[in-house]
Design an enzyme around this catalytic site. Structure first.
Site, PDB file in Angstrom:
ATOM      1  CG  ASP A  32      38.926  54.903  41.294  1.00  0.00           C
ATOM      2  OD1 ASP A  32      37.659  55.170  40.158  1.00  0.00           O
ATOM      3  OD2 ASP A  32      37.840  53.794  40.949  1.00  0.00           O
ATOM      4  CE1 TYR A 158      41.519  48.793  27.502  1.00  0.00           C
ATOM      5  CE2 TYR A 158      42.812  46.467  26.281  1.00  0.00           C
ATOM      6  CZ  TYR A 158      42.317  47.973  27.458  1.00  0.00           C
ATOM      7  OH  TYR A 158      42.302  46.912  28.188  1.00  0.00           O
ATOM      8  CE  LYS A 162      44.061  50.170  29.220  1.00  0.00           C
ATOM      9  NZ  LYS A 162      44.788  49.662  30.295  1.00  0.00           N
TER      10      LYS A 162
END
Length: 263
Positions: A32, A158, A162
């Site tokens: 991360d 988005y 995806k």
């Protein structure tokens, strides 16, 4: 016990996944850009390569699982980042660590979204991502010309990223499994995470207007653990017969909206 790498493991679904894996006695490595065991920006080629190199140094004997949860929403205000992190960041980490998964016959689980079945997506962008994904910079330049201020554009980009990710999983699942590496995806619905907590009032109203059958009569979104439990299952030997599946974990929203779609 196994060794699992989790991207986006500092919050939301990723953090719950890390917690559940640790509770089962597994070793976890959080990738991360903030508070990660490996801290790097997975939206950039340089950051991805740095993460891949560090993961290889930490796990020379291989990985039992790679779980990709890192991502940003359509409301983040940066269309290029939506594509570079949600799509390119994910497939780059998978390809870059595929050899580690091969060593242990590991599994891979990626996070997509139930928005892939709701129609509000740029199919031209999804096709471009799937069929020309060796030219990331050119695609990002094209995306950068779209209206960065429009939430509807952000949401459509988005969903396209995806969708392309889900299709990438399907396309690679047979060859991966033939070499001993299973790959699947989960498609979460509306989950109570930091990503949804920072949405505008209008965006939150839109979320609440989309029914979650398992939450009927409750003004609440799904808990991240509801998705994390499924991810952990897909990563386990108990799911060894599952490969190339896009599993909707949305409390039944997709079934409600697409009652006639069985495949």
């Amino acid at each position: 016990m196994g060794v699992f790498a989790v991207t986006g493991g500092s919050g939301g679904i990723g953090a719950r996944t890390v917690m559940l894996l640790k509770n089962k006695g597994h070793e976890t490595i959080n990738l991360d850009w903030k508070k990660g065991d490996i801290q790097s920006d997975l939206s950039t080629p340089e950051g991805r390569q740095e993460a891949i190199d560090e993961l290889h140094a930490l796990c020379p004997e291989g990985l039992d699982g790679l779980i990709c949860c890192a991502g940003v929403s359509g409301a983040c205000g940066d269309l290029r980042r939506i594509v570079s992190l949600n799509f390119f960041g994910t497939i780059s980490l998978i390809k870059g660590n595929y050899d580690l998964l091969l060593k242990k016959g590991g599994t891979c689980v990626v996070t997509t979204s139930n928005t892939i079945s709701q129609g509000n997506l740029r199919m031209d962008l999804a096709d471009l991502l799937n069929n020309n994904n060796d030219d990331e910079q050119r695609i990002l330049n094209l995306v950068g010309r779209l209206d960065q201020t429009s939430l509807s554009v952000g949401d459509s980009v988005y969903a396209a990223a995806k969708y392309a990710l889900a299709r990438w999983v399907r396309r690679h699942s047979a060859s991966y499994a033939a070499n001993g590496v299973r790959i699947n995806a989960v498609a979460p619905g509306n989950v109570n995470t930091a990503m949804t907590a920072t949405m505008s009032t209008n965006a939150k109203m839109a979320l609440n207007a989309l029914p979650i059958p398992t939450k009927y009569g409750k003004e609440t979104l799904m808990d991240p653990e509801e998705v994390a439990q499924v991810i952990v299952f897909l990563s386990s030997p108990e799911a060894r017969g599952i490969n190339g599946v896009i599993l909707f974990v949305d409390g039944g929203t997709d079934a409600l909206l697409n009652t006639e779609k069985v495949y």
